[in-house]
Write an enzyme that holds these catalytic residues in place. Sequence first.
Site, PDB file in Angstrom:
ATOM      1  N   ASN A 116       7.057   7.146  26.881  1.00  0.00           N
ATOM      2  CA  ASN A 116       5.892   7.455  25.715  1.00  0.00           C
ATOM      3  C   ASN A 116       4.759   7.489  25.389  1.00  0.00           C
ATOM      4  OD1 ASN A 116       6.316   8.663  22.482  1.00  0.00           O
ATOM      5  ND2 ASN A 116       6.757   6.238  21.965  1.00  0.00           N
ATOM      6  N   TRP A 568      12.958   6.158  22.741  1.00  0.00           N
ATOM      7  CA  TRP A 568      12.011   5.355  22.552  1.00  0.00           C
ATOM      8  C   TRP A 568      12.184   4.198  22.137  1.00  0.00           C
ATOM      9  CZ3 TRP A 568       9.643   8.818  18.337  1.00  0.00           C
ATOM     10  CH2 TRP A 568       8.610  10.566  18.935  1.00  0.00           C
ATOM     11  N   HIS A 702      -2.466  14.737  14.167  1.00  0.00           N
ATOM     12  CA  HIS A 702      -3.460  13.280  14.977  1.00  0.00           C
ATOM     13  C   HIS A 702      -4.926  13.675  15.145  1.00  0.00           C
ATOM     14  CE1 HIS A 702       0.475  12.006  16.378  1.00  0.00           C
ATOM     15  NE2 HIS A 702       0.986  12.601  16.263  1.00  0.00           N
TER      16      HIS A 702
END
Length: 773
Positions: A116, A568, A702
């Site tokens: 991740n 996750w 982002h």
Amino acid sequence: MASHVVGYPRIGPKRELKFALESFWDGRSSAEDLQKVAKELRHSMWKQMSDVGIKYIPCNTFSYYDHVLDTTAMLGAVPPRYGWMGGEIGFDVYFSMARGNATLPAMEMTKWFDTNYHYLVPELGPDIKFSYSSHKAVSEYKEAKELGFETVPVLVGPVSYLLLSKPTKSVDRPFSLLSLLGKIIPIYKEVLAELKAAGAKWVQFDEPTLVLDLDSHQRKAFTEAYTELEESFSGLRVVVETYFADVPAEAYKTIIALKGISGIGFDLVRGEKTLDLIQNVGFPSGKFLIAGVVDGRNIWASDLGASMSILKALEGIVGKEKLVVSTSCSLLHTAVDLVNETKLDSEIKSWLAFAAQKILEVSTLAKALAGKKDEAFFMANAAAISSRKSSSRVNNEAVKISALALKGSDHHRATPVSTRLDVQQKELNLPILPTTTIGSFPQTMDLRRVRREYKANNITEEEYMRAIKEEICKVVKLQEDLGIDVLVHGEPERNDMVEYFGEQLHGFAFTVNGWVQSYGSRCVKPPIIYGDVSRPRPMTIFWSKAAQSMTSRPMKGMLTGPVTILNWSFVRNDQPRSETCYQIALAIKNEVEDLEDAGIQVIQIDEAALREGLPLRKSEQPFYLDWAVHAFRITNYGVKDTTQIHTHMCYSNFNDIILSIMDMDADVITIENSRSNEKLLSVFREGIKYGAGIGPGVYDIHSPRIPTTEEIEERVRKMLGVLEPSMVWVNPDCGLKTRKYSEVIPSLSNMVAATKLLRIELADTNRCFELGA
């Protein structure tokens, strides 16, 4: 017997780096303030490893944003758009590449192998001129030495760097990234010369791409690179480190034949077959074998007895003096220190080891092999391992039986997606090119304060509920004012898209400071799945119903899918991941059905991390995709045709799994697209016909940069060039949680404006077509 650590978390035990970075970016602190925090973190890391007895301590594993970006800076491989004119790369250029700025987009970000963590993808062209432009590796080695620590500088290896790069958009002819090897090797030679002059004795080259399915040309590049570097290795001991999977047999033969290197590191946790290669093919005499037996990607305490068995077997092959105990990969991927978890259940805590505890495990194993076994430590470890296996908190027979029964069906919805979409359009009456967002809206300081004070019992439940309802009302009105077609409630009640659900499911445990870096300052706090998973009660119904009551427009019910919750989280390692995923799927299925019963017509089941769990080796991928896609279908196979099921995916390469994405059988998929320069659209240009609704993201969330109306319009036009207009949705790349309202409002306003312009154009085109007919 020596000990070694591949790498260590850089964020700090309480996210000190995150707060320092965000303060600097916001102009609340200076570059000197940021550098001071960074130096303190580095010192703390080195001291911690030294204090527990680690011999080979890594340096240059700290990064202000990303270690691959650090390598790009070292090589002077700055994309021309950032206007860098040469010289040592400073924060301005570095953070512009990482985050973009007011006028320029950031570099593409994608997953680091199957983790991740995200890295910044280097952009390289055939005419690029490399130059030694960041002396960070040498500076950090000198810094450690001045503090009294002898360390091992770590560099991303030259071949892996090129294999993890992409050609620049301007490249219009076939171009092999490996053709640049001869251009970057001289830079590596300069770095090695400086490190040697500074007194370095060891250097570690990370070459994780050696675990991938490489062709003969790619394998040959390793031989060529390290042959060319051999002379520069004189006076140094060089380790080539691999991790994340087995090293394939042909790559193993390549790596053990590399010239000039002194040691090779292997992941012996995820790379169980590598042990067979070492035993059957052999290991070169005189070289160090760095044995990664302590898991760097999970939080479970090592079974020290089992690890000792592996180490004893290796000792018989390479000898005591050449065997080095290590972590399986960098500890970047695990939480920092268990000592900060004062609220964690004591029994569960006894089963765990974070980075600080894992380096102690490494040291303890090394000392045991050297004849200095800590009997008390080994006995406590064996007791914890036994406790976990037998605990009634781990096992729920009813859940196991329900999950096992799922294997008898493929759980497809009964009606084809084309028919469902027609039925749903009659119900929802959406315009062409419907607009939506992905789920979350900005999490302001006030909002975080409300959640924090409620958790600490500083405000009443009534006060908390009122604050959350007011925030939802504000978000709903904002979307209506902007002209968004399918709304979200903004998720103000949620701390994290996985943790929020895990807190309401049985079989999960949670930390206070178990943070792990995802990218830059973005950290996640993965739940710990320690036992069988079930849903004791509804999780999202109250707020979804409240939000829908505030508007006449469709309101999405927002859920996180089973594969993403799995990928996750820190997942139990005592049963197959597929079994745990099916258990989560059953829990989400119950929630989907409750949302439908509550009148929610659009339900989004995010699978942002579907590709993240894809095995690195192609031979293992079909099995994973089969059970992962099946788990998603389990969540919604029983809903009515009128209920529209959405899913969302972000920041991965999707083209090679597009058929599996189609097999998920969602009605609509929203998917990251803009930051990767519309890479996704190429699969449709190649002839793939996608029959469901699809919303490739139109702007990168982002980055603080606000996209223009014209820019978004151009992106949607590209979509319309390869997709039917009736199938296209317009949305950002991802959720808006990390952005500010000052960025979100103009960005969404421009998105809606661009969509309206295109709707008029499409209506005119259709009118002309009808008149011509």
